[in-house]
Scaffold this motif. Structure first.
Motif, mmCIF file in Angstrom:
data_model
loop_
_atom_site.group_PDB
_atom_site.id
_atom_site.type_symbol
_atom_site.label_atom_id
_atom_site.label_comp_id
_atom_site.label_asym_id
_atom_site.label_seq_id
_atom_site.Cartn_x
_atom_site.Cartn_y
_atom_site.Cartn_z
ATOM 1 N N ALA A 33 0.840 -1.196 0.000
ATOM 2 C CA ALA A 33 0.000 0.000 0.000
ATOM 3 C C ALA A 33 0.875 1.245 0.000
ATOM 4 O O ALA A 33 1.857 1.325 0.739
ATOM 5 C CB ALA A 33 -0.926 0.015 1.218
ATOM 6 N N GLY A 58 -5.245 4.242 4.067
ATOM 7 C CA GLY A 58 -4.763 3.774 2.782
ATOM 8 C C GLY A 58 -5.626 4.154 1.607
ATOM 9 O O GLY A 58 -6.747 3.678 1.464
ATOM 10 N N CYS A 61 -3.513 0.758 -3.162
ATOM 11 C CA CYS A 61 -2.806 -0.479 -2.837
ATOM 12 C C CYS A 61 -2.692 -1.333 -4.091
ATOM 13 O O CYS A 61 -3.298 -1.047 -5.133
ATOM 14 C CB CYS A 61 -3.517 -1.258 -1.721
ATOM 15 S SG CYS A 61 -5.103 -1.974 -2.187
ATOM 16 N N GLY A 88 -6.892 0.690 2.163
ATOM 17 C CA GLY A 88 -5.811 0.001 1.464
ATOM 18 C C GLY A 88 -4.778 -0.651 2.363
ATOM 19 O O GLY A 88 -4.106 -1.593 1.950
ATOM 20 N N ALA A 113 1.880 -0.302 -6.188
ATOM 21 C CA ALA A 113 1.220 0.313 -5.037
ATOM 22 C C ALA A 113 1.482 1.806 -4.952
ATOM 23 O O ALA A 113 0.746 2.546 -4.291
ATOM 24 C CB ALA A 113 1.683 -0.363 -3.746
#
Length: 321
Positions: A33, A58, A61, A88, A113
């Motif tokens: 992530a 997050g 990701c 994420g 990511a």
């Protein structure tokens, strides 16, 4: 499943209920992530997720699809990355299948990511909202950041000379190596940017203080100043006569709170115009450092220290990367 949540100014890797996959959605087993400044703000309690979005940290990701809801064209086992409003930094995430893109050919899941949030932000703000045309000059504040790193590369790919403001001479050299024409170190004085202007488009995550006043001065006639953050504060004093005389457009822009259809259209456009450039080697995700998700506090401290050139990425499942 385990997930990373902000708790009273720090982060904790805690148990969280597993997620259900609905119509049109996919479930992703998360490999890595990307860490963004929005995550720092959310951890501090200053940037809550939009209504209905996950409270897990997050905004992007990568991983492998483990379940597919009815109506989605994705397949279990597909290697993908995704743009999120939250969620994420967890062992798994469920997302609208339209917000998912394949990992570009030749890239790792760690690199993937680091792509969705920054490249979507740059594409939206420079090329869609500001309508950047080939040959127009661009100024990027915080040019060595994740967004700045993506913007330099995209501008180079589409024929836009770019200058930056950054925090150190080392970061300025980093930007030049990526393709920037030059720029200034902010501690040496931003006024030296006058030597490179005027600029057709200014991408600004700083906002307040001297930056706002300077942006108006540096803008070309019919210039576009795109404000995407307030690192320098929310208050500014502007000479409105300059704004009027130059026909400067001030565009305030956020991505996280956009609706699902808007993000689907944005990701579709990104897949068509930007994704091929990764496979061609013209764009390169700038992963500065990686941390295990269980060492997330150190990762957050690294980003908060404002010395990172590029992106910080958390490794969630080392067996996938």
């Amino acid at each position: 499943m385990k997930a990373l949540q902000g708790v009273e100014g720090h982060v904790e890797w805690v148990d969280h209920p597993s997620l259900e996959c609905d119509v049109g959605q996919v479930k992703i087993r998360v490999a890595a992530a990307g860490l963004n400044r929005a995550d720092l703000l959310q951890r501090a309690g200053l940037y809550p997720p939009p209504p209905g979005a996950s409270e897990i940290l997050g905004l992007e990701c990568s991983g492998v699809i483990s379940e597919v809801g009815a109506g989605s064209s994705w397949q279990v086992g597909d290697r993908v990355c995704t743009l999120l409003a939250g969620g994420g930094m967890a062992e798994e995430v469920v997302v609208d299948g339209r917000h998912v893109l394949p990992v570009p050919e030749g890239l790792t899941l760690v690199q993937a990511a680091a792509i969705p949030e920054v490249y979507a932000t740059v594409w939206l703000n420079l090329f869609q909202l500001a309508g950047l045309k080939p040959g127009e000059k661009v100024l990027l504040h915080a040019g060595a950041s994740g967004i700045g790193s993506a913007a330099i590369q995209l501008c180079k790919a589409f024929g836009n000379p770019t200058w930056v403001s950054v925090g150190s001479s080392e970061r300025l050299e980093y930007c030049v190596q990526l393709g920037a024409q030059g720029g200034v170190v902010r501690t040496d004085g931003l006024s030296a940017l006058n030597d490179f202007g005027p600029f057709d488009v200014i991408l600004d995550p700083v906002g307040g203080g001297e930056y706002a006043k300077l942006n108006v001065k540096l803008a070309a006639v019919d210039g576009r100043w795109v404000l995407i953050g307030l690192m320098g504060g929310r208050d500014a004093t502007l000479d409105l006569a300059q704004v009027l005389g130059k026909r400067v457009q001030l565009l305030g822009s956020t991505l996280r709170t956009r609706d699902d259809q808007f993000k689907a259209d944005l990701l579709s456009d990104l897949g068509q115009h930007v994704w091929p450039l990764f496979s061609e080697g013209r764009l390169n995700p700038q992963v500065a450092r990686t941390f295990a998700v269980t060492d997330a506090e150190a990762a957050f401290a690294e980003l908060a220290g404002n010395q990172v050139s590029g992106k910080v990425v958390l490794i969630v499942d080392a067996s996938l990367v």
